[in-house]
Design an enzyme around this catalytic site. Structure first.
Site, PDB file in Angstrom:
ATOM      1  N   GLY A 137     134.105  33.137 101.234  1.00 24.56           N
ATOM      2  CA  GLY A 137     135.225  32.502 100.550  1.00 24.56           C
ATOM      3  C   GLY A 137     134.750  31.351  99.674  1.00 24.56           C
ATOM      4  N   GLU A 171     111.369  43.839  85.638  1.00 26.56           N
ATOM      5  CA  GLU A 171     110.479  44.961  86.024  1.00 26.56           C
ATOM      6  C   GLU A 171     111.164  46.316  85.845  1.00 26.56           C
ATOM      7  OE1 GLU A 171     107.744  43.778  86.352  1.00 26.56           O
ATOM      8  OE2 GLU A 171     107.914  41.835  87.313  1.00 26.56           O
ATOM      9  N   GLY A 172     111.873  46.479  84.734  1.00 27.15           N
ATOM     10  CA  GLY A 172     112.624  47.703  84.466  1.00 27.15           C
ATOM     11  C   GLY A 172     114.061  47.481  84.905  1.00 27.15           C
ATOM     12  N   ARG A 181     107.001  45.865  90.293  1.00 30.59           N
ATOM     13  CA  ARG A 181     108.236  46.553  90.713  1.00 30.59           C
ATOM     14  C   ARG A 181     108.285  46.672  92.240  1.00 30.59           C
ATOM     15  NH1 ARG A 181     107.500  50.685  86.743  1.00 30.59           N
ATOM     16  NH2 ARG A 181     108.283  49.229  85.204  1.00 30.59           N
ATOM     17  N   PHE A 192     102.259  36.577  83.694  1.00 31.37           N
ATOM     18  CA  PHE A 192     102.273  37.883  83.028  1.00 31.37           C
ATOM     19  C   PHE A 192     103.125  37.756  81.764  1.00 31.37           C
ATOM     20  CE2 PHE A 192     104.130  42.169  82.572  1.00 31.37           C
ATOM     21  CZ  PHE A 192     103.004  42.960  82.673  1.00 31.37           C
ATOM     22  N   ILE A 215     108.663  33.704  80.796  1.00 28.38           N
ATOM     23  CA  ILE A 215     107.409  33.887  81.526  1.00 28.38           C
ATOM     24  C   ILE A 215     107.467  33.135  82.862  1.00 28.38           C
ATOM     25  CG2 ILE A 215     104.906  33.640  81.436  1.00 28.38           C
ATOM     26  CD1 ILE A 215     106.296  35.707  79.442  1.00 28.38           C
ATOM     27  N   PRO A 252     110.704  36.907  72.501  1.00 25.25           N
ATOM     28  CA  PRO A 252     112.092  36.508  72.178  1.00 25.25           C
ATOM     29  C   PRO A 252     112.748  37.407  71.143  1.00 25.25           C
ATOM     30  CG  PRO A 252     110.511  34.874  71.344  1.00 25.25           C
ATOM     31  CD  PRO A 252     109.738  35.842  72.176  1.00 25.25           C
ATOM     32  N   GLY A 276     112.907  43.446  75.605  1.00 30.11           N
ATOM     33  CA  GLY A 276     111.913  43.445  76.670  1.00 30.11           C
ATOM     34  C   GLY A 276     111.770  44.805  77.326  1.00 30.11           C
ATOM     35  N   SER A 277     112.846  45.601  77.286  1.00 30.04           N
ATOM     36  CA  SER A 277     112.777  46.924  77.905  1.00 30.04           C
ATOM     37  C   SER A 277     111.845  47.847  77.130  1.00 30.04           C
ATOM     38  CB  SER A 277     114.171  47.561  77.951  1.00 30.04           C
ATOM     39  OG  SER A 277     115.052  46.725  78.655  1.00 30.04           O
TER      40      SER A 277
HETATM   41  C1  LIG Z   1     114.278  35.351  85.602  1.00 28.53           C
HETATM   42  C2  LIG Z   1     113.448  36.214  84.702  1.00 28.53           C
HETATM   43  C3  LIG Z   1     112.069  36.227  84.849  1.00 28.53           C
HETATM   44  C4  LIG Z   1     111.272  36.981  83.963  1.00 28.53           C
HETATM   45  N1  LIG Z   1     109.903  36.929  84.057  1.00 28.53           N
HETATM   46  C5  LIG Z   1     109.137  37.578  83.140  1.00 28.53           C
HETATM   47  C6  LIG Z   1     107.698  37.455  83.144  1.00 28.53           C
HETATM   48  O1  LIG Z   1     107.113  36.790  83.998  1.00 28.53           O
HETATM   49  N2  LIG Z   1     107.000  38.086  82.152  1.00 28.53           N
HETATM   50  C7  LIG Z   1     107.602  38.833  81.206  1.00 28.53           C
HETATM   51  O2  LIG Z   1     106.893  39.379  80.357  1.00 28.53           O
HETATM   52  N3  LIG Z   1     108.960  38.977  81.172  1.00 28.53           N
HETATM   53  C8  LIG Z   1     109.729  38.362  82.112  1.00 28.53           C
HETATM   54  N4  LIG Z   1     111.100  38.495  82.099  1.00 28.53           N
HETATM   55  C9  LIG Z   1     111.716  39.310  81.058  1.00 28.53           C
HETATM   56  C10 LIG Z   1     112.173  40.652  81.618  1.00 28.53           C
HETATM   57  O3  LIG Z   1     111.058  41.471  81.870  1.00 28.53           O
HETATM   58  C11 LIG Z   1     113.131  41.268  80.596  1.00 28.53           C
HETATM   59  O4  LIG Z   1     114.303  40.489  80.657  1.00 28.53           O
HETATM   60  C12 LIG Z   1     113.457  42.703  80.888  1.00 28.53           C
HETATM   61  O5  LIG Z   1     112.346  43.522  80.599  1.00 28.53           O
HETATM   62  C13 LIG Z   1     114.641  43.199  80.052  1.00 28.53           C
HETATM   63  O6  LIG Z   1     114.396  42.933  78.711  1.00 28.53           O
HETATM   64  P1  LIG Z   1     115.449  42.122  77.815  1.00 28.53           P
HETATM   65  O7  LIG Z   1     115.847  40.910  78.567  1.00 28.53           O
HETATM   66  O8  LIG Z   1     114.855  41.931  76.473  1.00 28.53           O
HETATM   67  O9  LIG Z   1     116.692  43.045  77.736  1.00 28.53           O
HETATM   68  P2  LIG Z   1     116.930  44.286  76.679  1.00 28.53           P
HETATM   69  O10 LIG Z   1     115.728  45.173  76.705  1.00 28.53           O
HETATM   70  O11 LIG Z   1     117.355  43.673  75.395  1.00 28.53           O
HETATM   71  O12 LIG Z   1     118.118  44.989  77.383  1.00 28.53           O
HETATM   72  C14 LIG Z   1     119.471  44.547  77.253  1.00 28.53           C
HETATM   73  C15 LIG Z   1     120.376  45.545  77.973  1.00 28.53           C
HETATM   74  O13 LIG Z   1     120.204  46.845  77.409  1.00 28.53           O
HETATM   75  C16 LIG Z   1     119.829  47.766  78.405  1.00 28.53           C
HETATM   76  N5  LIG Z   1     118.852  48.688  77.835  1.00 28.53           N
HETATM   77  C17 LIG Z   1     117.703  48.378  77.207  1.00 28.53           C
HETATM   78  N6  LIG Z   1     117.056  49.497  76.818  1.00 28.53           N
HETATM   79  C18 LIG Z   1     117.824  50.524  77.214  1.00 28.53           C
HETATM   80  C19 LIG Z   1     117.722  51.933  77.085  1.00 28.53           C
HETATM   81  N7  LIG Z   1     116.672  52.517  76.490  1.00 28.53           N
HETATM   82  N8  LIG Z   1     118.726  52.703  77.594  1.00 28.53           N
HETATM   83  C20 LIG Z   1     119.776  52.124  78.239  1.00 28.53           C
HETATM   84  N9  LIG Z   1     119.940  50.791  78.358  1.00 28.53           N
HETATM   85  C21 LIG Z   1     118.991  50.013  77.862  1.00 28.53           C
HETATM   86  C22 LIG Z   1     119.237  46.931  79.531  1.00 28.53           C
HETATM   87  O14 LIG Z   1     119.367  47.566  80.786  1.00 28.53           O
HETATM   88  C23 LIG Z   1     120.070  45.680  79.473  1.00 28.53           C
HETATM   89  O15 LIG Z   1     121.258  45.871  80.185  1.00 28.53           O
HETATM   90  C24 LIG Z   1     111.900  37.769  82.967  1.00 28.53           C
HETATM   91  C25 LIG Z   1     113.305  37.780  82.867  1.00 28.53           C
HETATM   92  C26 LIG Z   1     114.061  37.015  83.718  1.00 28.53           C
HETATM   93  C27 LIG Z   1     115.557  37.034  83.575  1.00 28.53           C
END
Ligand SMILES: Cc1cc2nc3c(=O)[nH]c(=O)nc-3n(C[C@H](O)[C@H](O)[C@H](O)COP(=O)(O)OP(=O)(O)OC[C@H]3O[C@@H](n4cnc5c(N)ncnc54)[C@H](O)[C@@H]3O)c2cc1C
Length: 381
Positions: free
Chosen positions: A337, A361-362, A240, A123, A158, A128, A132-133
């Site tokens: 420990g 997943e959020g 999720r 998925f 990914i 980068p 991602g959020s």
């Molecule tokens: C082990 C692993 C596996 C993954 N696998 C996949 C995959 O298969 N496919 C894929 O597409 N992605 C994958 N991801 C990516 C994952 O979906 C994203 O890491 C996730 O969506 C968060 O996005 P980000 O890392 O860019 O963090 P950001 O969106 O940059 O967030 C950084 C911080 O800001 C906070 N934040 C962001 N927006 C808000 C808001 N509006 N209000 C308050 N706080 C906020 C977040 O909670 C977080 O603490 C994976 C990540 C990991 C670590």
């Protein structure tokens, strides 16, 4: 990763899944983490047991498994190894999307292979250079030409990207965000492994670059511009749910590890299990486990009934279960420990894996926005 599934049969019942996890997954999960991959034989065993996409209909090679049962399978696999559960999660998301939104030709091309685990899906949403959020901020583009589409961009983090055969890619088009099914061996697709990731380390994460990748019109899943509100929402909801159930598995693994350890380890002349603070943490884990189970079951049952309330129920289940898993794993390390830091015990891995559940997943914070908004809507009614 083409796998032969000649020995595949009807999906295992839950008792068989439990045996599989107890004997073939949990004892080796630390070794998988160290090797940063799930061995091919294990992926083939998952295929043999019919666990890659058992929710698909039988005419597509699945087993018509309901969501509550699927949740139990992902819980058990998550109890043994979050990396393997993560692979099941993303493969499920891709399989379910093709089943729900694919045309007949796409379904015929992919579903049987997905159900058999002969083709694995990944998925590809996160990038980068974008948060991602914020899943609407896609820099990857698909531009129409007379033969179909040309895809350019980069995806990161990914899960399963190192071994996936089919990449479900979200890209911006002139009609809005759209979804494409892209074979990983197409010219212009470059897969770069992401080593040494802190948690779910064996889930074979990759960064994937698309440079002028030519796609036929049949690569488009659903009408153009459909991705954001439909394909993505449904896929992420399933993801999720799977992560919520997998988090429940982590809580159970932490609890089981602590029950065993505190029964043999002594401090101040008594087994750790007799110390009040240990009992307090164990009680917290039991309560968190039971609450997570009820929330997951509710989300799964609503989905089985076709009730749209499953979406919010899944948010709540994932919110609780992922936070509770992180707390349980942290308490488990505390209870162990120094041994909690050792690769000879599994709680350090649980600790690393559990943190991932609060991000994917959020993230916890994004879930708080969504769940609180629902609370205000309810009050306003
Ligand atoms: C082990 C692993 C596996 C993954 N696998 C996949 C995959 O298969 N496919 C894929 O597409 N992605 C994958 N991801 C990516 C994952 O979906 C994203 O890491 C996730 O969506 C968060 O996005 P980000 O890392 O860019 O963090 P950001 O969106 O940059 O967030 C950084 C911080 O800001 C906070 N934040 C962001 N927006 C808000 C808001 N509006 N209000 C308050 N706080 C906020 C977040 O909670 C977080 O603490 C994976 C990540 C990991 C670590």
């Amino acid at each position: 990763m083409a796998m032969t599934a000649q020995t595949r049969r009807a999906p295992a019942d839950l008792a068989e899944v439990v045996r599989f996890v107890d004997q073939e997954i949990a004892p080796h999960a630390n070794a998988f983490e160290k090797a940063e991959r799930i061995p091919r034989e294990v992926l083939s065993r998952v295929a043999e047991l019919g666990l890659w996409a058992p929710f698909l209909p039988s005419e597509s090679g699945g087993a018509d498994m309901d969501m509550v049962s699927l949740g139990r399978v992902h819980e058990e696999v998550g109890r043994g190894c979050s990396s393997l559960r993560s692979l099941l999660t993303v493969h499920s998301m891709v399989s379910a999307s093709v089943h729900r939104w694919g045309d007949q030709a796409q379904q015929e091309k992919w579903l049987r292979a997905f159900a058999a685990g002969e083709k694995l899906g990944a998925f590809c949403l996160t990038e980068p250079d974008h948060s991602g959020s914020d899943s609407t901020a896609e820099g990857t583009t698909a531009v129409r030409d007379q033969d179909g589409w040309i895809l350019d961009g980069r995806k990161k983090w990914i899960t399963g990207g190192q071994v996936a055969d089919v990449l479900m890619v979200f890209a911006t088009t002139d009609s809005g965000m759209s979804t494409f099914l892209v074979e990983a061996d197409r010219p212009g697709v470059r897969v770069t492994p992401l080593p040494h990731v802190m948690g779910t380390t064996a889930s074979m994460l990759a960064e994937i670059e698309f440079t002028g990748v030519r796609l036929e019109p049949s690569a488009l899943l659903g009408p153009p511009g459909w991705a954001a509100g439909t394909v993505m929402t449904n896929a992420l909801n399933l993801g999720r749910y799977s992560v919520a159930c997998g988090s429940l598995g982590i809580i159970r693994a932490a609890l089981e590890a602590c029950a065993a350890y505190t029964s043999v380890r002594t401090a101040a002349g008594v087994p750790l299990r007799d110390l009040p603070h240990v009992r307090q943490m164990m009680s917290g884990m039991v309560t968190a486990r039971d609450a997570a189970r009820l929330l997951c079951q509710r989300a799964g049952a609503l989905s089985d009934e076709g009730d749209p309330a499953t979406i919010m129920a899944t948010w709540v289940a994932k919110y609780h279960a992922s936070k509770a898993a992180a707390q349980a794993a942290s308490d488990a390390v505390q209870i162990h420990g120094a041994n909690g830091f050792s690769p000879d015990h599994q709680v350090a891995r649980l600790y690393r894996d559990s943190k991932v559940m609060e991000v994917i997943e959020g993230s916890t914070q994004v879930q708080e926005l969504t769940i609180a908004a629902e609370a205000y809507r309810e009050v306003a009614q």
